[in-house]
Enzyme design. Structure first.
Site, short mmCIF file in Angstrom:
data_model
loop_
_atom_site.label_atom_id
_atom_site.label_comp_id
_atom_site.label_asym_id
_atom_site.label_seq_id
_atom_site.Cartn_x
_atom_site.Cartn_y
_atom_site.Cartn_z
N PRO A 151 2.68 -4.89 0.34
CA PRO A 151 1.98 -3.72 0.88
C PRO A 151 0.58 -3.53 0.29
CG PRO A 151 4.24 -3.18 0.31
CD PRO A 151 3.99 -4.54 -0.24
N ASN A 152 -0.34 -3.03 1.12
CA ASN A 152 -1.69 -2.73 0.69
C ASN A 152 -2.22 -1.55 1.48
OD1 ASN A 152 -4.83 -3.33 0.33
ND2 ASN A 152 -3.71 -4.49 -1.22
N HIS A 172 -20.23 5.63 -8.98
CA HIS A 172 -19.10 5.20 -8.17
C HIS A 172 -19.22 5.80 -6.78
CE1 HIS A 172 -14.62 5.32 -7.02
NE2 HIS A 172 -15.02 4.06 -6.96
N GLU A 226 -13.29 -4.17 -2.44
CA GLU A 226 -12.66 -4.22 -1.10
C GLU A 226 -13.56 -4.83 -0.03
OE1 GLU A 226 -10.71 -1.59 -3.66
OE2 GLU A 226 -12.51 -0.89 -2.63
N GLU A 254 -15.11 -7.38 -6.17
CA GLU A 254 -13.69 -7.45 -6.48
C GLU A 254 -13.08 -8.52 -5.57
OE1 GLU A 254 -10.03 -4.31 -6.93
OE2 GLU A 254 -11.22 -4.26 -5.11
N GLU A 306 -6.18 -3.92 -11.93
CA GLU A 306 -5.53 -2.67 -11.53
C GLU A 306 -4.08 -2.90 -11.09
OE1 GLU A 306 -7.72 -0.99 -8.30
OE2 GLU A 306 -7.64 -2.81 -7.09
#
Length: 738
Positions: free
Chosen positions: A215-216, A437, A508, A526, A532
């Site tokens: 899952p994502n 961020h 992402e 990333e 993480e």
């Protein structure tokens, strides 16, 4: 830039007796041979050998275009009854004849703004084949570049009357494998690369796919045999093969779909919301498709094909403001569940500009508060770091995810407990930069609306770098993370950031394809399963022995290593995950997982318990003059030595998988006649990622270029070595040779 160019252009006219003749291209060292020809159907084909071993068996090339739209003007009318004529126009994969060929040799040495070495050699032989399709009166060019370490090819579309605007339905580039190779793969997916790697035979991919798809937050797997690039393989006869792409600009990300009966991969592009895979206007070209090959795994890591196939730096003054960054951040406590990005738990819905946070009750867990951030700034200043990242500082986190919300953040409005001006002043006094961020929640349209204002806010408040994020399903709805539209957005954000002298670390986003050569302010990505996930159940133990062979082939990764407290329940009793690594391996990752952007990801309190080991993180360099790949086997171990920029200091790192690894190191890369002080951070004899992850040893001694050293890495372990040149004999007093 140093250049050494030899250009030899040989044009072959389209004479009937050589029109479709076989064309051979050899690498500069003659180990690689690429053969091109047009087959009996007029389909372009190629094959590749390395030292007379087959790498790519005969494979076809070409594209399929979308059928022309029904809406036309009188100037562009096609008889609807002539379906044969209409369908033939979608064909860019056969019916060709060779119109022209040109060959060239190129050799230069260029200097990156930052990188794994001071200079990079770009040396290749080139073949450009112009193909003419009589039935549609149009031409394309297939350009091949053959390096000593592999092949790159792309399609080029000259401007012409019969091919001006067109839509790609699919690209049909084939990569025919010569056997049932061992593959190191993740599922093909239009929206995420954050999967654990599976090691299997090609024939086993179909049966393992369901288990591999975990899952994502946003995912769109497309096939039972679809995989992502960079794809790493090992053949039974000892070849290492890597398939990827370079210079992904204004095009869709390429995946690979396997015909597992014939062992042939074919390109599979990411579609847009309508299912189309590329809107093109001539003159234009596709990205490069790359095949890196060697009989030594270390050469896959050493290859610079991806960078060399990108354009030179387009930011004239980049070297004056694009700098490597070592940082800490308000992050890991939230990842583990101890802290919170959100300011309050009372709100189930937020409307920016309308919701009054002063009337809500703080949840007491909001990590991005002024006092806590100052504590991180103090720690960064005390230990020589460059910057502090703060996530969760801005309004909107209470309903940021899973709601397909367009106006989710404005990127400039802080929570009541985060004093932007005071933090700017405090950090400036301490000599620390703040790292911004920008989580977009995948609402890309909203981010672009606010981008100039957000970047100006950064410039006004002392931020010179930004970590951007694209968690969730893309808005505009129906677009995918790796489609042409999104790839254009990612590059737009990087180019716009350059206008404000801002460095970008994109999470992402599409996996890198070497664009950091052209835009070096893209200092991090990333685009893979990072640290993480150690807090979300853990990564496979061999994960970091594969990533440099796959994800890092395209560019550096913000992996965020440095976790010293590996039991997450020590941070949050409800989180039973364990980081699958020893402390010694966490140190090694600063060397083996290359990035000019390196985070010490744990919280300050955990470092204060292990200050002797933390010293390596403080010392390790970020920018390099030279890199030596000492030993490597994907899925098992990687050992790398790097020479720090403008010094004679070296750093060595080894990461090992489940079987551990024993290295027999030879330090012949050190300068003859010099002595060095080595500090060795290694797994203790009883170290083990699961049972005893914090067991390590530290010893100091003298090294020379004649030294040899045996070191053992535990299960999920590793080691790290700092090697500093002795400049005064008194520095080495009392130390013994290792």
């Amino acid at each position: 830039m140093k250049k050494r160019k030899i250009l030899s252009l040989i044009a072959f006219l389209c004479i009937s007796f050589i029109a479709n003749a076989q064309q051979k291209l050899t690498s500069p060292d003659n180990n690689l041979v690429m053969t091109f020809q047009v087959d009996s159907k007029g389909a372009p084909t190629y094959e590749l050998t390395y030292k007379n071993k087959v790498v790519i068996k005969p494979s076809t090339l070409g594209l399929e275009l979308k059928k022309e739209d029904n809406t036309r003007t009188d100037f562009d009318w096609v008889d609807r009854r002539d379906l044969t004529k209409l369908d033939s126009k979608t064909n860019l994969y056969d019916g060709f004849e060779v119109k022209d060929t040109q060959t060239a040799t190129f050799d230069e040495t260029w200097q990156p703004v930052w990188g794994e070495e001071k200079e990079i050699r770009n040396h290749y032989n080139e073949l450009a084949v112009t193909l003419y399709q009589p039935m549609n009166d149009r031409s394309i060019v297939i350009r091949f570049r053959l390096f000593n370490d592999g092949l790159g090819f792309r399609y080029e579309f000259p401007q012409q009357k019969s091919l001006n605007y067109f839509v790609i339905k699919e690209e049909h580039s084939q990569f025919g494998m010569n056997g049932d190779h061992i593959a190191f793969w993740i599922p093909g997916d239009y929206d995420t690369q954050e999967y654990d790697y599976t090691i299997s035979r090609l024939s086993e991919i179909r049966g393992l796919m369901k288990e591999a798809i975990t899952p994502n937050s946003s995912q769109t797997p497309f096939s039972q045999t679809g995989v992502q690039t960079a794809l790493m393989m090992k053949t039974d006869d000892g070849l290492y093969i890597n398939l990827h792409e370079a210079a992904l600009v204004d095009y869709s990300c390429m995946h690979l779909n396997l015909d597992d009966k014939n062992m042939v991969f074919e390109s599979w592009l990411t579609p847009d919301a309508k299912g189309d895979k590329g809107y093109m206007q001539t003159p234009c070209n596709t990205p490069w498709r790359t095949i890196i090959v060697s009989d030594d795994a270390r050469n896959i890591l050493a290859s610079r094909i991806t960078l060399n196939l990108n354009e030179p730096c387009k930011i004239a003054d980049a070297a004056s403001w694009v700098k490597p960054v070592k940082y800490i951040g308000v992050w890991w406590d939230m990842i583990t569940g101890k802290g919170s990005w959100a300011y309050t738990d009372e709100l189930t819905s937020v409307k920016l500009g309308e919701t009054d946070y002063s009337k809500t009750k703080p949840n007491g867990k909001h990590s991005a508060n002024t006092a806590n951030v100052k504590r991180y700034i103090d720690f960064a200043a005390a230990h020589g770091f460059d910057a502090v990242l703060v996530e969760g500082w801005n309004e909107g986190w209470e309903d940021w995810f899973g709601n397909s919300k367009d106006y989710v953040f404005d990127f400039v409005t802080p929570y009541p407990d985060f004093d932007v001006k005071e933090i700017h002043r405090y950090a400036a006094r301490k000599g620390i930069k703040m790292m911004m961020h920008h989580e977009t929640s995948a609402s890309v349209r909203n981010y672009e609306r606010h981008m100039d204002k957000a970047y100006q806010f950064m410039a006004d408040n002392g931020y010179n770098s930004v970590k951007s994020g694209y968690v969730g399903n893309i808005i505009p709805r129906g677009e995918h993370h790796y489609g042409q539209w999104m790839n254009n957005h990612y590059l737009y954000a990087v180019k716009k950031a350059a206008d404000y002298k801002i460095m970008v670390n994109a999470h992402e986003a599409t996996r890198p394809t070497g664009i950091c050569r052209t835009y070096p302010n893209l200092i991090g990505n990333e685009s893979a399963r990072g640290t993480e996930y150690e807090s979300f159940g853990g990564n496979k133990v061999y994960h970091t022995t594969i990533l440099p062979f796959t994800r890092l082939v395209g560019g550096p990764m913000d992996y965020t290593p440095g976790i010293f407290e590996t039991h997450c329940n020590k941070m949050n009793p409800a989180n039973n995950s364990q980081v699958r690594s020893t402390i010694a391996r966490q140190l090694a990752l600063y060397v083996t997982m290359y990035s000019p952007l390196q985070m010490a990801a744990d919280i300050p309190e955990n470092y204060e318990r292990f200050m002797d080991a933390f010293q390596f993180i403080k010392d390790v360099a970020l920018d390099w003059d030279e890199t030596n790949y000492l030993e490597a086997e994907p899925g098992e171990y990687i050992t790398i030595a790097r020479k720090a920029k403008d010094t004679d200091d070296w750093y060595v790192g080894c990461t090992a998988g489940e079987n551990g690894h024993t290295s027999k190191l030879v330090f012949d890369f050190l300068t003859p006649g010099k002595q060095y002080i080595a500090t060795v951070y290694a797994d203790a004899k009883d170290a083990d990622w699961k049972e005893n992850p914090q067991a390590y040893t530290i010893k100091k001694g003298i090294l020379t270029n004649k030294s040899k050293l045996n070191l053992h890495a535990a299960n999920g372990g590793g080691y790290a070595i700092s090697i500093k040149e002795v400049k005064d004999k008194s520095e080495a007093k009392g130390l013994k040779r290792l």
